[in-house]
Scaffold this motif. Structure first.
Motif, PDB file in Angstrom:
ATOM      1  N   TRP A  33       2.922  -7.560  -0.349  1.00  0.00           N
ATOM      2  CA  TRP A  33       1.787  -7.157  -1.195  1.00  0.00           C
ATOM      3  C   TRP A  33       0.952  -6.095  -0.489  1.00  0.00           C
ATOM      4  O   TRP A  33       0.618  -5.054  -1.071  1.00  0.00           O
ATOM      5  CB  TRP A  33       0.958  -8.390  -1.524  1.00  0.00           C
ATOM      6  N   ILE A  34       0.617  -6.332   0.786  1.00  0.00           N
ATOM      7  CA  ILE A  34      -0.236  -5.410   1.530  1.00  0.00           C
ATOM      8  C   ILE A  34       0.491  -4.097   1.798  1.00  0.00           C
ATOM      9  O   ILE A  34      -0.133  -3.028   1.852  1.00  0.00           O
ATOM     10  CB  ILE A  34      -0.689  -6.061   2.850  1.00  0.00           C
ATOM     11  N   SER A  35       1.826  -4.152   1.955  1.00  0.00           N
ATOM     12  CA  SER A  35       2.566  -2.937   2.302  1.00  0.00           C
ATOM     13  C   SER A  35       2.505  -1.886   1.197  1.00  0.00           C
ATOM     14  O   SER A  35       2.716  -0.701   1.471  1.00  0.00           O
ATOM     15  CB  SER A  35       4.021  -3.279   2.612  1.00  0.00           C
ATOM     16  N   PHE A  36       2.235  -2.287  -0.029  1.00  0.00           N
ATOM     17  CA  PHE A  36       2.158  -1.339  -1.139  1.00  0.00           C
ATOM     18  C   PHE A  36       0.720  -0.947  -1.457  1.00  0.00           C
ATOM     19  O   PHE A  36       0.443  -0.424  -2.534  1.00  0.00           O
ATOM     20  CB  PHE A  36       2.815  -1.923  -2.389  1.00  0.00           C
ATOM     21  N   SER A 159      -6.467  -6.069  -6.243  1.00  0.00           N
ATOM     22  CA  SER A 159      -6.207  -5.260  -7.435  1.00  0.00           C
ATOM     23  C   SER A 159      -4.705  -5.182  -7.700  1.00  0.00           C
ATOM     24  O   SER A 159      -3.880  -5.510  -6.847  1.00  0.00           O
ATOM     25  CB  SER A 159      -6.785  -3.848  -7.249  1.00  0.00           C
ATOM     26  N   TRP A 160      -4.361  -4.715  -8.901  1.00  0.00           N
ATOM     27  CA  TRP A 160      -2.955  -4.592  -9.298  1.00  0.00           C
ATOM     28  C   TRP A 160      -2.478  -3.147  -9.211  1.00  0.00           C
ATOM     29  O   TRP A 160      -1.527  -2.760  -9.883  1.00  0.00           O
ATOM     30  CB  TRP A 160      -2.769  -5.128 -10.719  1.00  0.00           C
ATOM     31  N   GLU A 161      -3.126  -2.365  -8.376  1.00  0.00           N
ATOM     32  CA  GLU A 161      -2.719  -0.983  -8.163  1.00  0.00           C
ATOM     33  C   GLU A 161      -1.842  -0.913  -6.909  1.00  0.00           C
ATOM     34  O   GLU A 161      -2.234  -1.375  -5.844  1.00  0.00           O
ATOM     35  CB  GLU A 161      -3.942  -0.084  -8.005  1.00  0.00           C
ATOM     36  N   PHE A 162      -0.653  -0.325  -7.066  1.00  0.00           N
ATOM     37  CA  PHE A 162       0.300  -0.241  -5.964  1.00  0.00           C
ATOM     38  C   PHE A 162       0.746   1.203  -5.799  1.00  0.00           C
ATOM     39  O   PHE A 162       0.711   1.998  -6.742  1.00  0.00           O
ATOM     40  CB  PHE A 162       1.525  -1.136  -6.228  1.00  0.00           C
ATOM     41  N   ASN A 166       2.179   4.101   1.942  1.00  0.00           N
ATOM     42  CA  ASN A 166       2.443   3.625   3.304  1.00  0.00           C
ATOM     43  C   ASN A 166       3.877   3.917   3.731  1.00  0.00           C
ATOM     44  O   ASN A 166       4.119   4.374   4.853  1.00  0.00           O
ATOM     45  CB  ASN A 166       2.166   2.128   3.390  1.00  0.00           C
ATOM     46  N   PHE A 167       4.831   3.653   2.853  1.00  0.00           N
ATOM     47  CA  PHE A 167       6.227   3.910   3.183  1.00  0.00           C
ATOM     48  C   PHE A 167       6.494   5.408   3.333  1.00  0.00           C
ATOM     49  O   PHE A 167       7.245   5.823   4.221  1.00  0.00           O
ATOM     50  CB  PHE A 167       7.142   3.316   2.112  1.00  0.00           C
ATOM     51  N   ALA A 168       5.881   6.214   2.473  1.00  0.00           N
ATOM     52  CA  ALA A 168       6.049   7.658   2.601  1.00  0.00           C
ATOM     53  C   ALA A 168       5.484   8.152   3.926  1.00  0.00           C
ATOM     54  O   ALA A 168       6.060   9.021   4.584  1.00  0.00           O
ATOM     55  CB  ALA A 168       5.361   8.371   1.429  1.00  0.00           C
ATOM     56  N   GLY A 382      -5.969   0.749  12.794  1.00  0.00           N
ATOM     57  CA  GLY A 382      -6.710   0.131  11.698  1.00  0.00           C
ATOM     58  C   GLY A 382      -6.079   0.288  10.335  1.00  0.00           C
ATOM     59  O   GLY A 382      -6.731   0.038   9.316  1.00  0.00           O
ATOM     60  N   ASN A 383      -4.811   0.702  10.267  1.00  0.00           N
ATOM     61  CA  ASN A 383      -4.125   0.909   8.977  1.00  0.00           C
ATOM     62  C   ASN A 383      -3.225  -0.295   8.724  1.00  0.00           C
ATOM     63  O   ASN A 383      -2.041  -0.289   9.069  1.00  0.00           O
ATOM     64  CB  ASN A 383      -3.323   2.210   9.009  1.00  0.00           C
ATOM     65  N   LEU A 384      -3.774  -1.321   8.103  1.00  0.00           N
ATOM     66  CA  LEU A 384      -3.005  -2.538   7.863  1.00  0.00           C
ATOM     67  C   LEU A 384      -1.857  -2.302   6.894  1.00  0.00           C
ATOM     68  O   LEU A 384      -0.800  -2.918   7.018  1.00  0.00           O
ATOM     69  CB  LEU A 384      -3.923  -3.636   7.319  1.00  0.00           C
ATOM     70  N   GLY A 385      -2.039  -1.434   5.926  1.00  0.00           N
ATOM     71  CA  GLY A 385      -0.985  -1.163   4.957  1.00  0.00           C
ATOM     72  C   GLY A 385       0.247  -0.563   5.618  1.00  0.00           C
ATOM     73  O   GLY A 385       1.377  -0.975   5.345  1.00  0.00           O
ATOM     74  N   ALA A 386       0.040   0.416   6.513  1.00  0.00           N
ATOM     75  CA  ALA A 386       1.171   1.031   7.209  1.00  0.00           C
ATOM     76  C   ALA A 386       1.836   0.024   8.142  1.00  0.00           C
ATOM     77  O   ALA A 386       3.065  -0.010   8.262  1.00  0.00           O
ATOM     78  CB  ALA A 386       0.708   2.254   7.994  1.00  0.00           C
ATOM     79  N   GLY A 387       1.035  -0.814   8.811  1.00  0.00           N
ATOM     80  CA  GLY A 387       1.616  -1.848   9.665  1.00  0.00           C
ATOM     81  C   GLY A 387       2.453  -2.836   8.876  1.00  0.00           C
ATOM     82  O   GLY A 387       3.545  -3.233   9.309  1.00  0.00           O
TER      83      GLY A 387
END
Length: 414
Positions: A33-36, A159-162, A166-168, A382-387
């Motif tokens: 969930w966090i990765s997106f 939220s439901w926005e993805f 992060n992957f890019a 501090g970038n939890l999404g990228a981690g």
């Protein structure tokens, strides 16, 4: 009867199964969930309106005009807060003189509808009051009743926005694929090194000799010792200035100056006229990995060796097999199952290894692996999404490896 007993057993095991499933799946799904989502450490606390109240004026003088100031701000620097409302109560003994036009009064209760706070918004709301003699002598303060602020803000975590941002970001990074190859090299050679050392040690301890029990205990030391202790020991022994190994090499005139085993990315080696860059720091970390975890392989392999019937070795000896041939044609086929299982387990554990590399090099000098990258992306930057995105890559890689293992190696074993 059998079907009813099966249903009863399933019903009794269902709570345990669901608990274990939740423990495994909830963190995994949360990571996906966090990765997106472009989540940073600051996003863990949603935007909230913050209020600080203070009283201006001489509150000890009856009839003096006092000013109640509310300092308001938006805790977020990039997200707005909607429907901000301030609620407070006037202290007994205070009479309202004037107030902000956005504030309404119901007896002593104050209600201010402040609308929307833009990102980083700051402002002050003032209320003019007069304190009577009872208030001046009571020694109370309007701050004794803390104000309350509420508001609505978007929380990126719920939220439901993805997005694939992060992957890019990680796939477009020039260092990412280098980190992937370093991780693969560290995992493969560390795993093979631990298994090969364990195989040699098991072959040594498979024969009976005086002091074998003591030697077994010594061989288990690297695995049972605390990782912080053994990592610090290796750092001290291989220190380029005062390390024992460098002192020995200097005394033997092998080197002129100390070698920085954990800090030097590569050294040039001349092999048959070809100059190659040998990854020194990575090789040292791999050596530590093989040394630290070979006792686990030793225990599994030695247990399997001691269960091989002696008749097989006797038959090979009668047929004229040398010790090496007996090991190759008798022991290795018997050890294939345990070696393949060890490779699977050690590959997964080594691929996920973080503490060893972090304690030895911190991921510097070409030893940065994917797990270290998860830490640096999520906490250092501090970038939890990228981690979380890097953690998802690790999961998918190990999933492909495990499926390939059970598809090919396990079938061959069967």
């Amino acid at each position: 009867m059998a079907r009813r007993e099966a249903r009863l057993a399933a019903a009794m095991l269902a709570p345990t199964f669901l608990i274990v499933l939740a423990i495994v799946l909830i963190p995994l799904l949360a990571n996906f969930w966090i990765s997106f989502k472009p989540v940073s450490l600051a996003d863990l606390r949603p935007p909230t309106p913050v209020v600080s109240e203070r009283l201006r004026g001489d509150a000890d003088v009856p009839g003096a005009e006092l000013l109640i100031q509310y300092r308001l701000r938006n805790s977020s620097q990039d997200k707005e807060i909607r429907n901000v409302v301030l609620v407070d109560e006037l202290t007994p003994g205070l009479t309202l003189q004037s107030a902000d036009e956005r504030c309404a009064f119901d007896g002593p209760r104050i209600l201010c509808d402040l609308g929307t706070f833009p990102a980083g918004h700051r402002e002050e709301v003032e209320i003019s009051v007069i304190g009577d003699e009872a208030f001046a002598t009571a020694g109370v303060s309007p701050r004794d009743s803390p104000p309350l602020m509420t508001g609505d803000a978007d929380n990126i975590l719920t939220s439901w926005e993805f997005s694939f941002e992060n992957f890019a970001r990680i796939f477009q990074s020039r260092d990412f694929w280098t980190v992937v190859w370093v991780t693969i090299a560290y995992t493969v050679f560390g795993t093979l090194g631990a298994i090969v050392l364990g195989l040699f040690a098991a072959q040594l301890l498979n024969t009976s000799f005086r002091g074998r029990a003591i030697l077994r205990g010594l061989f288990l030391f690297p695995y049972v010792a605390p990782v912080i202790a053994v990592a610090f020991t290796w750092v001290v022994l291989l220190d380029p200035f005062s390390g024992t190994l460098n002192a020995i090499l200097k005394h033997m005139n092998v080197v002129d100056e100390g070698i920085n085993f954990f800090g030097q990315r590569a050294v040039e080696l001349n092999l048959f006229g070809l100059t190659v860059d040998f990854p020194l720091a990575l090789a040292t970390v791999i050596a530590f990995e093989a040394w630290r975890y070979f006792p686990l392989s030793l225990l599994f392999i030695l247990a399997r060796m001691q269960s091989i019937p002696a008749d097989l070795y006797e038959a090979a000896e009668v047929d004229g097999a040398t010790p090496f041939q007996a090991f190759r044609h008798v022991a290795l086929p018997q050890l294939f199952a345990i070696l393949s299982t060890l490779f699977l387990l050690r590959f997964i554990w080594t691929f996920n290894k973080f503490d060893d590399i972090f304690l030895l090099t911190g991921g510097a000098a070409g030893t940065r692996t994917l797990t270290v990258d998860v830490y640096e992306q999520g906490f250092a930057l501090g970038n939890l999404g990228a981690g979380a995105a890097v953690a998802v890559v690790i999961f998918l890689f190990l999933l492909v490896f495990a499926l390939s293992y059970f598809r090919f190696v396990h079938r061959e074993e069967g």
